[in-house]
Design an enzyme around this catalytic site. Structure first.
Site, PDB file in Angstrom:
ATOM      1  N   ARG A  84       0.887  -1.184   0.000  1.00  0.00           N
ATOM      2  CA  ARG A  84       0.000   0.000   0.000  1.00  0.00           C
ATOM      3  C   ARG A  84       0.909   1.214   0.000  1.00  0.00           C
ATOM      4  O   ARG A  84       1.696   1.423   0.930  1.00  0.00           O
ATOM      5  CB  ARG A  84      -0.904   0.013   1.227  1.00  0.00           C
ATOM      6  CG  ARG A  84      -1.536   1.374   1.443  1.00  0.00           C
ATOM      7  CD  ARG A  84      -2.626   1.388   2.469  1.00  0.00           C
ATOM      8  NE  ARG A  84      -3.817   0.709   1.986  1.00  0.00           N
ATOM      9  CZ  ARG A  84      -5.027   0.862   2.528  1.00  0.00           C
ATOM     10  NH1 ARG A  84      -5.203   1.661   3.550  1.00  0.00           N
ATOM     11  NH2 ARG A  84      -6.066   0.211   2.037  1.00  0.00           N
TER      12      ARG A  84
ATOM     13  N   ARG B   2     -13.866  -8.235   2.744  1.00  0.00           N
ATOM     14  CA  ARG B   2     -12.452  -8.056   2.391  1.00  0.00           C
ATOM     15  C   ARG B   2     -11.664  -9.330   2.735  1.00  0.00           C
ATOM     16  O   ARG B   2     -10.789  -9.752   1.983  1.00  0.00           O
ATOM     17  CB  ARG B   2     -11.843  -6.853   3.133  1.00  0.00           C
ATOM     18  CG  ARG B   2     -12.333  -5.485   2.695  1.00  0.00           C
ATOM     19  CD  ARG B   2     -11.904  -5.130   1.287  1.00  0.00           C
ATOM     20  NE  ARG B   2     -10.476  -5.125   1.091  1.00  0.00           N
ATOM     21  CZ  ARG B   2      -9.645  -4.112   1.372  1.00  0.00           C
ATOM     22  NH1 ARG B   2     -10.136  -2.979   1.837  1.00  0.00           N
ATOM     23  NH2 ARG B   2      -8.346  -4.200   1.157  1.00  0.00           N
TER      24      ARG B   2
ATOM     25  N   ASP C 245     -17.254   7.364  -0.828  1.00  0.00           N
ATOM     26  CA  ASP C 245     -15.948   7.240  -0.171  1.00  0.00           C
ATOM     27  C   ASP C 245     -15.590   8.634   0.350  1.00  0.00           C
ATOM     28  O   ASP C 245     -16.257   9.623   0.023  1.00  0.00           O
ATOM     29  CB  ASP C 245     -14.910   6.721  -1.182  1.00  0.00           C
ATOM     30  CG  ASP C 245     -13.530   6.480  -0.552  1.00  0.00           C
ATOM     31  OD1 ASP C 245     -13.447   6.332   0.688  1.00  0.00           O
ATOM     32  OD2 ASP C 245     -12.534   6.460  -1.293  1.00  0.00           O
TER      33      ASP C 245
ATOM     34  N   HIS D 151      -7.622   0.759  -6.186  1.00  0.00           N
ATOM     35  CA  HIS D 151      -7.811  -0.085  -5.005  1.00  0.00           C
ATOM     36  C   HIS D 151      -8.511  -1.379  -5.446  1.00  0.00           C
ATOM     37  O   HIS D 151      -9.667  -1.631  -5.104  1.00  0.00           O
ATOM     38  CB  HIS D 151      -8.650   0.672  -3.968  1.00  0.00           C
ATOM     39  CG  HIS D 151      -8.544   0.133  -2.577  1.00  0.00           C
ATOM     40  ND1 HIS D 151      -7.790  -0.981  -2.248  1.00  0.00           N
ATOM     41  CD2 HIS D 151      -9.109   0.551  -1.411  1.00  0.00           C
ATOM     42  CE1 HIS D 151      -7.902  -1.216  -0.950  1.00  0.00           C
ATOM     43  NE2 HIS D 151      -8.698  -0.303  -0.420  1.00  0.00           N
TER      44      HIS D 151
ATOM     45  N   CYS E  91     -16.324   2.021   1.481  1.00  0.00           N
ATOM     46  CA  CYS E  91     -15.165   1.142   1.711  1.00  0.00           C
ATOM     47  C   CYS E  91     -14.615   1.292   3.130  1.00  0.00           C
ATOM     48  O   CYS E  91     -13.915   0.410   3.601  1.00  0.00           O
ATOM     49  CB  CYS E  91     -14.083   1.424   0.681  1.00  0.00           C
ATOM     50  SG  CYS E  91     -13.472   3.115   0.729  1.00  0.00           S
TER      51      CYS E  91
ATOM     52  N   GLN F 265     -10.256  -3.817  -2.927  1.00  0.00           N
ATOM     53  CA  GLN F 265     -11.523  -3.310  -2.416  1.00  0.00           C
ATOM     54  C   GLN F 265     -12.657  -3.675  -3.376  1.00  0.00           C
ATOM     55  O   GLN F 265     -13.722  -4.140  -2.957  1.00  0.00           O
ATOM     56  CB  GLN F 265     -11.445  -1.782  -2.253  1.00  0.00           C
ATOM     57  CG  GLN F 265     -12.717  -1.152  -1.711  1.00  0.00           C
ATOM     58  CD  GLN F 265     -13.013  -1.553  -0.285  1.00  0.00           C
ATOM     59  OE1 GLN F 265     -12.164  -1.442   0.572  1.00  0.00           O
ATOM     60  NE2 GLN F 265     -14.228  -2.026  -0.030  1.00  0.00           N
TER      61      GLN F 265
HETATM   62  N1  NVA Z   1      -9.927   6.840  -1.071  1.00  0.00           N
HETATM   63  C1  NVA Z   1      -9.471   6.452   0.235  1.00  0.00           C
HETATM   64  C2  NVA Z   1      -9.701   4.998   0.455  1.00  0.00           C
HETATM   65  C3  NVA Z   1      -9.272   4.468   1.787  1.00  0.00           C
HETATM   66  C4  NVA Z   1      -9.495   2.996   1.926  1.00  0.00           C
HETATM   67  C5  NVA Z   1      -8.004   6.800   0.403  1.00  0.00           C
HETATM   68  O1  NVA Z   1      -7.230   6.584  -0.540  1.00  0.00           O
HETATM   69  O2  NVA Z   1      -7.622   7.303   1.470  1.00  0.00           O
HETATM   70  N1   CP Z   2     -11.151   0.073   2.810  1.00  0.00           N
HETATM   71  C1   CP Z   2      -9.857   0.009   3.171  1.00  0.00           C
HETATM   72  O1   CP Z   2      -8.959  -0.251   2.366  1.00  0.00           O
HETATM   73  O2   CP Z   2      -9.647   0.213   4.493  1.00  0.00           O
HETATM   74  P1   CP Z   2      -8.239   0.422   5.209  1.00  0.00           P
HETATM   75  O3   CP Z   2      -7.695   1.746   4.731  1.00  0.00           O
HETATM   76  O4   CP Z   2      -8.559   0.427   6.661  1.00  0.00           O
HETATM   77  O5   CP Z   2      -7.326  -0.702   4.813  1.00  0.00           O
END
Ligand code: NVA
Ligand code: CP
Length: 319
Positions: free
Chosen positions: A116, A306, A238, A143, A278, A146
């Site tokens: 990540r 997930r 989101d 993502h 999400c 997800q």
């Molecule tokens: N769009 C959000 C998703 C988090 C799971 C981010 O990138 O922070």
């Molecule tokens: N939805 C998701 O990816 O959550 P986290 O950021 O907690 O991993």
């Protein structure tokens, strides 16, 4: 989409990367969802599946995570394997060792790398040098993990995916980019609604349209959230400011006024529509507390999927 046993379809994924959902065919995405549904049933029935016994997954984090971290860790443990957490600052990479050397070194120890981070290019570069599967656990652009869980959630709550209309209201970000790829692949109708200046990237739009042409999916856009959600089976939103956009929070709160998923907006969808997010969520911003905590919300079952979706992916790539 109706589910059939497509195990031979998934065999082709062994050793492959998951950098974006366009890495997979429509059949492979449907098979991954079908396998995840089966794994969830197995898990609930108390059946143990230790197909990844002896395998180790590295979890490389450059950004915070609750669901991704825990679903991959628990998933590996339930499948009989092990996991190893690698915060960037704990690696020599954090002090300047090259990505190439890091990728080659890691490949000698582990059976897969989930990462990540911010840049999609970095993940692609990592995959270029790693000789084990690399899984994108979220970048600024995509993502994919997800979306696999989201398709499973939609299937479990609403049935055949190619008969569904999902409306995404909010920021044109990583989550909707992957959702566009996934919706296109399974032949779904997806209407995206964002404020001006926050639309999904046109490159992703073109990719989704090209896939949709093959599958019969309808991927649409409407700046008006009220029109976008009309008759929808699910409304998805989101955060308005993603990780790395913390400085823009205030400006975005203003720019996204009118895009909150609240009781009034939810009422315009089908009466049995579900609400998806999400997570993490911010009550009072992108979603009202009433909707997030209300009877139509499936956000916690969605978070749970997930685990099962990630197990299906791990079994297919690392198995
Ligand atoms: N769009 C959000 C998703 C988090 C799971 C981010 O990138 O922070
Ligand atoms: N939805 C998701 O990816 O959550 P986290 O950021 O907690 O991993």
């Amino acid at each position: 989409m109706s589910f059939v046993h497509l195990d031979t379809t998934l065999e082709a994924l062994k050793g492959k990367d998951c950098l974006t959902l366009t890495d997979f065919t429509s059949e492979q995405i449907e098979a991954l969802v079908e396998l995840a549904v089966r794994l969830k049933k197995q898990q609930k029935a108390g059946v143990q599946n230790i197909s990844l016994q002896g395998k180790v997954l590295a979890l490389w984090f450059d950004k915070a995570s609750t669901r991704t971290r825990i679903s991959f860790s628990v998933g590996m443990a339930q499948l009989g394997g092990h996991f190893l957490e690698l915060p960037t600052q704990s690696l020599q990479y954090g002090r300047g060792e090259s990505l190439e050397d890091t990728a080659r070194t890691l490949s000698g120890y582990v059976d897969g790398i989930m990462i990540r981070t911010f840049s999609q290019e970095l993940v692609e570069e990592l995959a270029k040098y790693a000789t084990v599967p690399v899984i994108n656990g979220l970048t600024d652009l995509f993502h994919p993990c997800q979306t696999l869980a989201d398709l499973q959630t939609l299937y479990e709550h609403k049935g055949d995916l190619n008969k569904l209309h999902v409306a995404y209201v909010g920021d044109g970000n990583n989550v909707v980019h992957s959702l566009m790829h996934g919706a296109a692949a399974v032949g779904m109708k997806l209407t995206v609604s964002t404020p001006k200046g926050y639309e999904p990237l046109s490159k992703v739009w073109d990719e989704a349209m090209a896939i949709a042409k093959e599958t019969g999916a309808e991927i649409q856009f409407d700046h008006d959230p009220k029109k976008a959600v009309k008759g929808a089976d699910a409304i998805y939103t989101d955060v308005w400011a993603s990780m790395g956009q913390e400085d823009e929070k205030e400006k975005r709160s203003k720019d996204f006024a009118g895009y909150q998923v609240n009781e009034e907006l939810l009422q315009l969808a089908k009466s049995d529509a579900i609400f998806m997010h999400c997570l993490p969520a911010y009550r009072g911003l992108e979603v009202s507390a009433g909707v997030l905590d209300g009877p139509q919300s499936v956000v916690f079952p969605q978070a749970e999927t997930r685990l099962h979706a990630q197990k299906a992916l791990l079994l297919s790539l690392l198995g």
